[in-house]
Design a protein around this motif. Structure first.
Motif, PDB file in Angstrom:
ATOM      1  N   GLY A  28       0.686  -1.249  -0.239  1.00  0.00           N
ATOM      2  CA  GLY A  28       0.023   0.138   0.020  1.00  0.00           C
ATOM      3  C   GLY A  28       0.931   1.287  -0.111  1.00  0.00           C
ATOM      4  N   PHE A  29       2.032   1.264   0.039  1.00  0.00           N
ATOM      5  CA  PHE A  29       2.952   2.273  -0.035  1.00  0.00           C
ATOM      6  C   PHE A  29       3.392   2.529  -1.455  1.00  0.00           C
ATOM      7  N   ARG A  30       3.342   3.997  -1.790  1.00  0.00           N
ATOM      8  CA  ARG A  30       3.842   4.224  -3.211  1.00  0.00           C
ATOM      9  C   ARG A  30       5.031   5.219  -3.320  1.00  0.00           C
ATOM     10  N   LEU A  31       6.101   4.690  -3.564  1.00  0.00           N
ATOM     11  CA  LEU A  31       7.267   5.364  -3.712  1.00  0.00           C
ATOM     12  C   LEU A  31       7.535   5.835  -5.262  1.00  0.00           C
ATOM     13  N   LEU A  32       7.813   7.111  -5.481  1.00  0.00           N
ATOM     14  CA  LEU A  32       7.855   8.021  -6.713  1.00  0.00           C
ATOM     15  C   LEU A  32       9.457   7.695  -6.918  1.00  0.00           C
ATOM     16  N   LEU A  33      10.086   7.176  -7.647  1.00  0.00           N
ATOM     17  CA  LEU A  33      11.320   7.032  -7.944  1.00  0.00           C
ATOM     18  C   LEU A  33      11.962   7.878  -9.410  1.00  0.00           C
ATOM     19  N   ASP A  34      12.697   8.952  -9.135  1.00  0.00           N
ATOM     20  CA  ASP A  34      13.057   9.516 -10.260  1.00  0.00           C
ATOM     21  C   ASP A  34      12.005  10.539 -10.843  1.00  0.00           C
ATOM     22  N   PRO A  35      11.584  11.499 -10.532  1.00  0.00           N
ATOM     23  CA  PRO A  35      10.454  12.211 -11.403  1.00  0.00           C
ATOM     24  C   PRO A  35      10.825  13.195 -12.386  1.00  0.00           C
ATOM     25  N   GLY A  36      11.345  12.421 -13.622  1.00  0.00           N
ATOM     26  CA  GLY A  36      11.960  13.195 -14.605  1.00  0.00           C
ATOM     27  C   GLY A  36      10.918  14.106 -15.500  1.00  0.00           C
ATOM     28  N   TYR A  37      11.565  14.960 -16.238  1.00  0.00           N
ATOM     29  CA  TYR A  37      10.484  15.613 -17.098  1.00  0.00           C
ATOM     30  C   TYR A  37       9.469  14.736 -17.756  1.00  0.00           C
ATOM     31  N   ALA A  38       8.179  15.275 -17.816  1.00  0.00           N
ATOM     32  CA  ALA A  38       6.830  14.716 -18.102  1.00  0.00           C
ATOM     33  C   ALA A  38       6.405  13.614 -17.691  1.00  0.00           C
ATOM     34  N   THR A  39       7.089  13.240 -16.460  1.00  0.00           N
ATOM     35  CA  THR A  39       6.405  11.896 -15.925  1.00  0.00           C
ATOM     36  C   THR A  39       5.164  12.430 -14.903  1.00  0.00           C
ATOM     37  N   LEU A  40       5.015  13.638 -14.452  1.00  0.00           N
ATOM     38  CA  LEU A  40       3.849  13.709 -13.712  1.00  0.00           C
ATOM     39  C   LEU A  40       2.546  13.435 -14.515  1.00  0.00           C
ATOM     40  N   PRO A  41       2.589  13.866 -15.610  1.00  0.00           N
ATOM     41  CA  PRO A  41       1.068  13.459 -16.579  1.00  0.00           C
ATOM     42  C   PRO A  41       0.936  11.975 -16.443  1.00  0.00           C
ATOM     43  N   ARG A  42       1.994  11.172 -16.700  1.00  0.00           N
ATOM     44  CA  ARG A  42       1.905   9.764 -16.810  1.00  0.00           C
ATOM     45  C   ARG A  42       1.394   9.433 -15.273  1.00  0.00           C
ATOM     46  N   LEU A  43       2.024   9.832 -14.268  1.00  0.00           N
ATOM     47  CA  LEU A  43       1.616   9.560 -12.848  1.00  0.00           C
ATOM     48  C   LEU A  43       0.169   9.706 -12.654  1.00  0.00           C
ATOM     49  N   LEU A  44      -0.217  10.784 -13.213  1.00  0.00           N
ATOM     50  CA  LEU A  44      -1.648  11.206 -12.794  1.00  0.00           C
ATOM     51  C   LEU A  44      -2.775  10.389 -13.511  1.00  0.00           C
ATOM     52  N   ALA A  45      -2.229   9.733 -14.589  1.00  0.00           N
ATOM     53  CA  ALA A  45      -2.809   8.537 -15.259  1.00  0.00           C
ATOM     54  C   ALA A  45      -3.550   7.693 -14.452  1.00  0.00           C
ATOM     55  N   HIS A  46      -2.550   7.422 -13.281  1.00  0.00           N
ATOM     56  CA  HIS A  46      -2.659   5.976 -12.454  1.00  0.00           C
ATOM     57  C   HIS A  46      -3.315   6.655 -10.915  1.00  0.00           C
ATOM     58  N   HIS A  47      -2.764   7.612 -10.637  1.00  0.00           N
ATOM     59  CA  HIS A  47      -3.075   8.088  -9.377  1.00  0.00           C
ATOM     60  C   HIS A  47      -3.044   9.729  -9.355  1.00  0.00           C
ATOM     61  N   THR A  48      -3.914  10.170  -7.922  1.00  0.00           N
ATOM     62  CA  THR A  48      -3.890  11.734  -7.825  1.00  0.00           C
ATOM     63  C   THR A  48      -2.513  12.076  -7.146  1.00  0.00           C
ATOM     64  N   ALA A  49      -2.180  13.201  -7.293  1.00  0.00           N
ATOM     65  CA  ALA A  49      -0.830  13.661  -6.662  1.00  0.00           C
ATOM     66  C   ALA A  49      -0.672  13.369  -5.343  1.00  0.00           C
ATOM     67  N   ASP A  50      -1.712  13.260  -4.430  1.00  0.00           N
ATOM     68  CA  ASP A  50      -1.527  13.353  -3.075  1.00  0.00           C
ATOM     69  C   ASP A  50      -1.418  11.678  -2.691  1.00  0.00           C
ATOM     70  N   ALA A  51      -1.532  10.740  -3.689  1.00  0.00           N
ATOM     71  CA  ALA A  51      -1.519   9.381  -3.247  1.00  0.00           C
ATOM     72  C   ALA A  51      -0.153   8.812  -3.239  1.00  0.00           C
ATOM     73  N   VAL A  52       1.119   9.928  -3.806  1.00  0.00           N
ATOM     74  CA  VAL A  52       2.290   9.442  -3.570  1.00  0.00           C
ATOM     75  C   VAL A  52       2.909   9.333  -2.129  1.00  0.00           C
ATOM     76  N   ASP A  53       3.319   8.544  -1.558  1.00  0.00           N
ATOM     77  CA  ASP A  53       3.881   8.689  -0.086  1.00  0.00           C
ATOM     78  C   ASP A  53       5.221   9.091   0.124  1.00  0.00           C
ATOM     79  N   ALA A  54       6.124   8.971  -0.918  1.00  0.00           N
ATOM     80  CA  ALA A  54       7.526   9.448  -0.764  1.00  0.00           C
ATOM     81  C   ALA A  54       8.146   9.637  -2.170  1.00  0.00           C
ATOM     82  N   VAL A  55       9.104  10.418  -2.467  1.00  0.00           N
ATOM     83  CA  VAL A  55       9.938  10.566  -3.469  1.00  0.00           C
ATOM     84  C   VAL A  55      11.566  10.209  -3.177  1.00  0.00           C
TER      85      VAL A  55
END
Length: 251
Positions: A28-55
């Motif tokens: 149930g823990f979501r770790l975002l590894l290396d948020p490079g250019y243009a990755t946020l839209p890809r992330l938002l296709a799966h989860h809301t921004a507040d669903a990330v637990d750590a970077v």
């Protein structure tokens, strides 16, 4: 442990491929590894921004951390901001991206936890081991361990014996492979090829290899075929939306 690829393009994003970015999930823990250019839209296709637990950031080049800024904006400027996001990065690696906004604007949106490559620490359920690997700036090779799987990630690196320790027995080696056969001489100490990635995966006894950070325009099939000359187990190319269940990587 589940890995979702958000992007895997080196240097800059293309029309179809974001730069380095990976969502790693366990218990149930979501770790975002290396948020490079243009990755946020890809992330938002799966989860809301507040669903990330750590970077967790491997190094300070923008193709590995630039989208930390819009992620923090999406969280910190929302009507109901979530708790501060833990951001783990080598000392100084996040300074430039965190300085993009006026001082203090996003201060409550994150908690910066800097480390030195070589440190070991926990991020939620992940035991995190790091190695200083050779690149143009300090880069942390990262090994994430849970009770049922191991993910080894090179960040961006040149040849190093520490890659073997990083990847030893890993269920998945996520390896940079900027070039296919040969790195230009000036950059050779700081980047890898698909050929070298395959050799490291084989020597380390990894169950699976995923090639990432391919230079824009690189033929992914050629990179895959070249890595397969040394590594006989499954090889994937990091493409947006690819999901790998590491617990079954050896199946």
């Amino acid at each position: 442990m589940e890995l979702t690829v958000l992007g895997g393009c080196g240097a800059w994003p293309t029309a179809v491929q974001a730069c380095s970015g990976y969502l790693v999930e366990y218990a149930g823990f979501r770790l975002l590894l290396d948020p490079g250019y243009a990755t946020l839209p890809r992330l938002l296709a799966h989860h809301t921004a507040d669903a990330v637990d750590a970077v967790l950031i491997s190094h300070g080049h923008p193709d590995h951390c630039a989208d930390l800024n819009p992620l923090l904006r999406a969280r910190g400027l929302s009507d109901t901001p979530p708790p501060a996001l833990p951001v783990y990065a080598p000392h100084g690696a996040a300074d430039a991206v965190l300085a993009l906004d006026r001082p203090g604007m996003l201060a409550d949106a994150y908690h910066l936890r800097e480390f030195r490559p070589g440190d070991r620490f926990d991020i939620g359920p992940f035991r995190t081991d790091t190695w200083l690997l050779p690149h143009f700036v300090p880069n942390a090779g990262i090994r994430l361990t849970t009770p049922d799987a191991v993910l080894a990630y090179t960040g961006d690196t040149g040849p190093s014996p520490d890659i073997l320790r990083l990847a030893e027995g890993a269920d998945l080696l996520l390896s940079e492979a900027t070039y296919i056969h040969e790195v230009p001489t000036a950059d050779a100490p700081y980047l890898l090829t698909a050929r070298l990635a395959g050799q490291y995966a084989s020597r380390a006894g990894a169950a699976r290899l995923m090639l990432t950070h391919l230079w824009p325009g690189t033929d992914p099939a050629a990179a895959q075929e070249t890595a397969a000359q040394a590594f006989r187990n499954p090889i994937d190319i990091a493409t947006p939306g690819l999901v790998t269940d590491l617990a079954h990587a050896r199946g």
